[in-house]
Design an enzyme around this catalytic site. Structure first.
Site, PDB file in Angstrom:
ATOM      1  N   LYS A  69       0.846  -1.209   0.000  1.00 46.38           N
ATOM      2  CA  LYS A  69       0.000   0.000   0.000  1.00 46.38           C
ATOM      3  C   LYS A  69       0.869   1.242   0.000  1.00 46.38           C
ATOM      4  CE  LYS A  69       0.556   1.705   4.389  1.00 46.38           C
ATOM      5  NZ  LYS A  69       1.336   2.829   4.693  1.00 46.38           N
TER       6      LYS A  69
ATOM      7  N   ASP B 112      -2.937  -1.723  10.411  1.00 46.81           N
ATOM      8  CA  ASP B 112      -3.007  -1.621   8.945  1.00 46.81           C
ATOM      9  C   ASP B 112      -3.649  -2.856   8.307  1.00 46.81           C
ATOM     10  OD1 ASP B 112      -1.913   0.869   8.621  1.00 46.81           O
ATOM     11  OD2 ASP B 112       0.120   0.160   8.179  1.00 46.81           O
TER      12      ASP B 112
HETATM   13  P1  ATP Z   1       3.792  -0.119   7.921  1.00 44.10           P
HETATM   14  O1  ATP Z   1       3.711   0.564   6.599  1.00 44.10           O
HETATM   15  O2  ATP Z   1       2.526  -0.896   8.287  1.00 44.10           O
HETATM   16  O3  ATP Z   1       4.324   0.751   9.034  1.00 44.10           O
HETATM   17  P2  ATP Z   1       6.357  -1.257   7.358  1.00 44.10           P
HETATM   18  O4  ATP Z   1       6.461  -1.336   5.863  1.00 44.10           O
HETATM   19  O5  ATP Z   1       7.006  -0.078   7.988  1.00 44.10           O
HETATM   20  O6  ATP Z   1       4.838  -1.323   7.768  1.00 44.10           O
HETATM   21  P3  ATP Z   1       6.786  -4.075   7.627  1.00 44.10           P
HETATM   22  O7  ATP Z   1       7.735  -4.379   6.537  1.00 44.10           O
HETATM   23  O8  ATP Z   1       5.357  -4.394   7.397  1.00 44.10           O
HETATM   24  O9  ATP Z   1       6.982  -2.537   8.022  1.00 44.10           O
HETATM   25  O10 ATP Z   1       7.196  -4.821   8.981  1.00 44.10           O
HETATM   26  C1  ATP Z   1       8.258  -4.451   9.733  1.00 44.10           C
HETATM   27  C2  ATP Z   1       8.490  -5.353  10.947  1.00 44.10           C
HETATM   28  O11 ATP Z   1       7.557  -6.428  11.078  1.00 44.10           O
HETATM   29  C3  ATP Z   1       9.857  -5.955  10.838  1.00 44.10           C
HETATM   30  O12 ATP Z   1      10.472  -5.764  12.084  1.00 44.10           O
HETATM   31  C4  ATP Z   1       9.615  -7.431  10.574  1.00 44.10           C
HETATM   32  O13 ATP Z   1      10.577  -8.246  11.205  1.00 44.10           O
HETATM   33  C5  ATP Z   1       8.234  -7.687  11.164  1.00 44.10           C
HETATM   34  N1  ATP Z   1       7.467  -8.681  10.369  1.00 44.10           N
HETATM   35  C6  ATP Z   1       6.725  -9.668  10.861  1.00 44.10           C
HETATM   36  N2  ATP Z   1       6.162 -10.372   9.879  1.00 44.10           N
HETATM   37  C7  ATP Z   1       6.543  -9.822   8.712  1.00 44.10           C
HETATM   38  C8  ATP Z   1       6.271 -10.119   7.351  1.00 44.10           C
HETATM   39  N3  ATP Z   1       5.496 -11.121   6.975  1.00 44.10           N
HETATM   40  N4  ATP Z   1       6.823  -9.297   6.426  1.00 44.10           N
HETATM   41  C9  ATP Z   1       7.587  -8.252   6.797  1.00 44.10           C
HETATM   42  N5  ATP Z   1       7.897  -7.940   8.071  1.00 44.10           N
HETATM   43  C10 ATP Z   1       7.370  -8.720   9.035  1.00 44.10           C
END
Ligand code: ATP
Length: 283
Positions: A8, A135
């Site tokens: 997203k 989210d």
């Molecule tokens: P958001 O936009 O919701 O803030 P993000 O893009 O910043 O998300 P993600 O990549 O969704 O962050 O996730 C980050 C954290 O979640 C990491 O510390 C990771 O280890 C943990 N995590 C747990 N499961 C997953 C997964 N399936 N994919 C990615 N990260 C994961």
């Protein structure tokens, strides 16, 4: 079962204030794009829930949001978890503001619901997802939506006209808790015109939406990181993007394009210095 988990982007992101429970009230327009992870769910008749992926550093057990979603699904069904291996082919950059983990969790909910003969409506599934992360409800429903509260209060919006998107994650990471702490300290200079962006979506006015892309977290970034984000935005605009912004708490930056050739040019230019650059389309 194989299923896609779309990334997203935030077309707008506003932080309205800090709540007594410590969370922040947000208002943001979310948009799904074709950049996606691929998940495979393989029931094995056992009792264990295993998660594996092509990225060594991602959690393999219950800390993975895909596993948490599966556990919440079985809990909502009033059943004990089934033995299963979930394999994630990760394409969405991690910790990048694109809800990659939440989207994997949402994909598991949709896949299990399908495998079980659709016991839950999409809205019920989104409510189950809220127990995994704020989210996740949006990621269950996808498309274009207004998200409020912690992000779990959703209002579907008319879809953004299909366009090209160039997504670029610079080579630094951002601490989400630190950025939220900083947003409480800085005096926000501007807020997004969310109402104008919704009106532009309703009118099918892609340029109107692109003009209003705005993320308040850009104002809370440390100077060097803000400069880097600005540089990427400038490259996108110079290549012909209709608008550009950071997504979520960053550091991913994206631009919206009418024309495929211009999007491809931006993708090529940014890829020279940023390995994690992707060409996608809105969903
Ligand atoms: P958001 O936009 O919701 O803030 P993000 O893009 O910043 O998300 P993600 O990549 O969704 O962050 O996730 C980050 C954290 O979640 C990491 O510390 C990771 O280890 C943990 N995590 C747990 N499961 C997953 C997964 N399936 N994919 C990615 N990260 C994961």
């Amino acid at each position: 079962m194989e299923i896609q988990a779309n990334a997203k982007l935030n077309l707008t992101l506003d932080v309205l204030g800090r709540r007594p429970d410590g969370y922040h009230d947000m208002r943001m327009i979310m948009q799904s794009i074709t950049l996606s992870d691929t998940l495979t769910l393989e029931p094995d008749g056992g009792e264990e829930l295993r998660v594996q992926s092509n990225l060594q550093f991602l959690p393999t057990g219950e800390k993975n949001l895909a596993a948490q979603a599966a556990l919440r699904f079985w809990e909502a069904r009033g059943l004990t978890p089934r033995g299963m291996t979930i394999t994630i082919r990760k394409n969405i950059p991690v910790c990048a503001g694109m809800a990659g983990g939440s989207s994997d969790g949402a994909a598991v909910l949709r896949a299990l619901n399908r495998m079980e003969g659709e016991p839950f409506s999409p809205e019920e599934l989104a409510r189950i997802g809220a127990r995994v992360g704020s989210d996740v409800p949006y990621c269950v429903l996808g498309g274009t939506a207004l998200a409020e509260g912690r992000g779990e209060e959703l209002t579907p919006l008319p879809p953004l006209s299909t366009c090209w998107v160039v997504v670029c994650k610079p080579e630094f990471s951002i601490s989400t808790p630190a950025l939220f702490a900083q947003i409480d300290r800085v005096r926000l200079r501007c807020h997004p015109d969310t109402r104008g962006a919704v009106a532009a979506l309703e009118a099918g006015d892609l340029e109107g939406v692109a003009r209003r892309l705005y993320n308040v977290f850009e104002d809370a970034l440390p100077d060097r990181q803000r400069t880097r984000v600005q540089e990427i935005k400038s490259t996108l605009i110079q290549c012909g993007a209709l608008g550009a912004s950071m997504s979520g708490t960053g550091p991913t930056v994206f631009g919206l394009f009418h024309r495929e050739d211009r999007a491809r040019e931006a993708d090529a230019q940014l890829r020279e210095y940023n390995r994690e650059t992707f060409l996608a389309q809105t969903v």
